[in-house]
Scaffold this motif. Sequence first.
Motif, PDB file in Angstrom:
ATOM      1  N   LEU A 166     -13.496  -7.034   3.117  1.00 51.21           N
ATOM      2  CA  LEU A 166     -13.295  -6.175   1.957  1.00 51.21           C
ATOM      3  C   LEU A 166     -12.639  -6.933   0.804  1.00 51.21           C
ATOM      4  O   LEU A 166     -13.124  -6.929  -0.320  1.00 51.21           O
ATOM      5  CB  LEU A 166     -12.435  -4.964   2.357  1.00 51.21           C
ATOM      6  N   THR A 167     -11.539  -7.617   1.092  1.00 47.53           N
ATOM      7  CA  THR A 167     -10.862  -8.396   0.057  1.00 47.53           C
ATOM      8  C   THR A 167      -9.841  -9.311   0.720  1.00 47.53           C
ATOM      9  O   THR A 167      -9.654  -9.256   1.937  1.00 47.53           O
ATOM     10  CB  THR A 167     -10.170  -7.474  -0.968  1.00 47.53           C
ATOM     11  N   THR A 168      -9.199 -10.147  -0.062  1.00 48.24           N
ATOM     12  CA  THR A 168      -8.066 -10.939   0.412  1.00 48.24           C
ATOM     13  C   THR A 168      -6.959 -10.841  -0.623  1.00 48.24           C
ATOM     14  O   THR A 168      -7.217 -10.538  -1.791  1.00 48.24           O
ATOM     15  CB  THR A 168      -8.422 -12.426   0.620  1.00 48.24           C
ATOM     16  N   ASP A 169      -5.738 -11.092  -0.209  1.00 44.98           N
ATOM     17  CA  ASP A 169      -4.642 -11.163  -1.177  1.00 44.98           C
ATOM     18  C   ASP A 169      -3.639 -12.221  -0.745  1.00 44.98           C
ATOM     19  O   ASP A 169      -3.516 -12.546   0.437  1.00 44.98           O
ATOM     20  CB  ASP A 169      -3.967  -9.803  -1.396  1.00 44.98           C
ATOM     21  N   ALA A 170      -2.967 -12.777  -1.727  1.00 42.43           N
ATOM     22  CA  ALA A 170      -1.996 -13.837  -1.465  1.00 42.43           C
ATOM     23  C   ALA A 170      -0.728 -13.262  -0.841  1.00 42.43           C
ATOM     24  O   ALA A 170      -0.354 -12.114  -1.092  1.00 42.43           O
ATOM     25  CB  ALA A 170      -1.660 -14.563  -2.761  1.00 42.43           C
ATOM     26  N   ASP A 247       0.145  -9.420  -1.946  1.00 43.12           N
ATOM     27  CA  ASP A 247       0.032  -8.982  -3.338  1.00 43.12           C
ATOM     28  C   ASP A 247      -0.433  -7.540  -3.515  1.00 43.12           C
ATOM     29  O   ASP A 247      -0.160  -6.927  -4.552  1.00 43.12           O
ATOM     30  CB  ASP A 247      -0.918  -9.903  -4.103  1.00 43.12           C
ATOM     31  N   LEU A 248      -1.179  -6.986  -2.542  1.00 41.22           N
ATOM     32  CA  LEU A 248      -1.685  -5.624  -2.718  1.00 41.22           C
ATOM     33  C   LEU A 248      -0.566  -4.608  -2.949  1.00 41.22           C
ATOM     34  O   LEU A 248      -0.804  -3.560  -3.564  1.00 41.22           O
ATOM     35  CB  LEU A 248      -2.503  -5.191  -1.496  1.00 41.22           C
ATOM     36  N   VAL A 249       0.636  -4.907  -2.480  1.00 40.69           N
ATOM     37  CA  VAL A 249       1.723  -3.928  -2.629  1.00 40.69           C
ATOM     38  C   VAL A 249       2.093  -3.711  -4.089  1.00 40.69           C
ATOM     39  O   VAL A 249       2.712  -2.700  -4.433  1.00 40.69           O
ATOM     40  CB  VAL A 249       2.986  -4.339  -1.843  1.00 40.69           C
ATOM     41  N   TRP A 250       1.717  -4.657  -4.972  1.00 43.40           N
ATOM     42  CA  TRP A 250       2.091  -4.534  -6.377  1.00 43.40           C
ATOM     43  C   TRP A 250       1.006  -3.867  -7.223  1.00 43.40           C
ATOM     44  O   TRP A 250       1.181  -3.708  -8.428  1.00 43.40           O
ATOM     45  CB  TRP A 250       2.406  -5.915  -6.952  1.00 43.40           C
ATOM     46  N   THR A 251      -0.087  -3.472  -6.617  1.00 40.15           N
ATOM     47  CA  THR A 251      -1.161  -2.828  -7.365  1.00 40.15           C
ATOM     48  C   THR A 251      -0.665  -1.536  -8.007  1.00 40.15           C
ATOM     49  O   THR A 251      -0.097  -0.674  -7.349  1.00 40.15           O
ATOM     50  CB  THR A 251      -2.357  -2.507  -6.432  1.00 40.15           C
ATOM     51  N   GLY A 252      -0.862  -1.441  -9.308  1.00 40.35           N
ATOM     52  CA  GLY A 252      -0.508  -0.214 -10.011  1.00 40.35           C
ATOM     53  C   GLY A 252       0.965  -0.055 -10.319  1.00 40.35           C
ATOM     54  O   GLY A 252       1.400   1.018 -10.744  1.00 40.35           O
ATOM     55  N   ARG A 253       1.751  -1.094 -10.097  1.00 39.79           N
ATOM     56  CA  ARG A 253       3.177  -0.990 -10.399  1.00 39.79           C
ATOM     57  C   ARG A 253       3.676  -2.318 -10.933  1.00 39.79           C
ATOM     58  O   ARG A 253       3.059  -3.363 -10.735  1.00 39.79           O
ATOM     59  CB  ARG A 253       3.981  -0.587  -9.164  1.00 39.79           C
ATOM     60  N   GLN A 254       4.782  -2.273 -11.655  1.00 37.77           N
ATOM     61  CA  GLN A 254       5.404  -3.475 -12.190  1.00 37.77           C
ATOM     62  C   GLN A 254       6.220  -4.154 -11.088  1.00 37.77           C
ATOM     63  O   GLN A 254       6.820  -3.494 -10.238  1.00 37.77           O
ATOM     64  CB  GLN A 254       6.340  -3.122 -13.359  1.00 37.77           C
ATOM     65  N   THR A 255       6.248  -5.481 -11.109  1.00 39.65           N
ATOM     66  CA  THR A 255       7.098  -6.162 -10.152  1.00 39.65           C
ATOM     67  C   THR A 255       8.541  -6.108 -10.635  1.00 39.65           C
ATOM     68  O   THR A 255       8.822  -6.301 -11.808  1.00 39.65           O
ATOM     69  CB  THR A 255       6.694  -7.635  -9.986  1.00 39.65           C
ATOM     70  N   THR A 256       9.421  -5.829  -9.702  1.00 41.26           N
ATOM     71  CA  THR A 256      10.852  -5.766 -10.015  1.00 41.26           C
ATOM     72  C   THR A 256      11.605  -6.835  -9.230  1.00 41.26           C
ATOM     73  O   THR A 256      12.819  -6.749  -9.064  1.00 41.26           O
ATOM     74  CB  THR A 256      11.389  -4.371  -9.670  1.00 41.26           C
ATOM     75  N   VAL A 257      10.851  -7.813  -8.716  1.00 40.36           N
ATOM     76  CA  VAL A 257      11.443  -8.912  -7.961  1.00 40.36           C
ATOM     77  C   VAL A 257      10.836 -10.210  -8.476  1.00 40.36           C
ATOM     78  O   VAL A 257       9.928 -10.202  -9.299  1.00 40.36           O
ATOM     79  CB  VAL A 257      11.153  -8.760  -6.443  1.00 40.36           C
TER      80      VAL A 257
END
Length: 321
Positions: A166-170, A247-257
């Motif tokens: 389906l996909t890959t992410d770093a 990286d998928l955890v940051w989809t649709g949101r700003q990184t705060t770290v």
Amino acid sequence: MLDVRRLRLLRELKIRGTLSEVASALRYSPSSVSQQLALLEKEVGVELLRKSGRGVTLTPQAEVLVVHTAELLEILERAEADLAASLTTVTGTVRVAVFQSAALALMPDALTIMTKEYPEVRIEMVQREPETALYETFARDFDLVIAEQYPGHAAPRHPELDQIALTTDAIRLAVPPDPLNHLRISTVAGAADAAWVMEPRGAASRHWAEQACRRAGFEPDVRYETADLQAQIRLIESGNAVALMPDLVWTGRQTTVKLYDLPDNPRRSVFTSARRASTNRPALLACREVLARSAAMVAAGPEDHAGPGTGAAAGDPAGRQ
């Protein structure tokens, strides 16, 4: 003529181990399951179950029936899929098991598209850990699973299930936006003295993260355990922990770290699996095609990492691939 419904109960007992688990999975009472299996024994004229402690075990004759029952169920599932494919409209229910970051990153857009383009298809989604979900899809609890595989850590394989990428992410090192306990951390080795947050033991991500720390020369101080990635992010951004995050955890949101690339740029693989006998079902085909489109939209997002060894500033979107 043997009753297929009773044969299925026997196969469920083989898969799930106890009468109570079979009853729970199929929404029967344990006594009803026991009665139906007793009737099946009368039909075949041989002993199928033997008492073993508080439970039961299958006889060799029951094992023979289980093998044939699996074949029968596959034939029936293929027949249902071919029948659905002969219709002019796409209808039906697709039960999807999905892990958290995929549920957050891929499912919202996919559900919106499905509702618009396939209004007669009902999608039911349940969050599950991939290892469990793959087995439950094999056991027919779900029609489709979105699962993950970390580098060097193969996901469980079931011959009855297919696997489509389906996909890959770093995977990157996530550290607090402000120095943690006055430590400036930008590498895994540099986080040897930091408190870590990881998923519970048994999760592929936990095993991979522990191995990454050991390769860097230390045993991580896993002070916090949670399968909730949103809780992990909160612990990191508040300055209480570090973690290795996809990286998928940051989809649709700003990184705060702050995010730092890892050596060799490891990537997690995300894939879908379904029972091979059902892959011709139009509703399932539509769901997979829409998920692929959703994954492509995520992959087309902005890339904000300047390169290996650089951290994304707090408040900037995380790089996604």
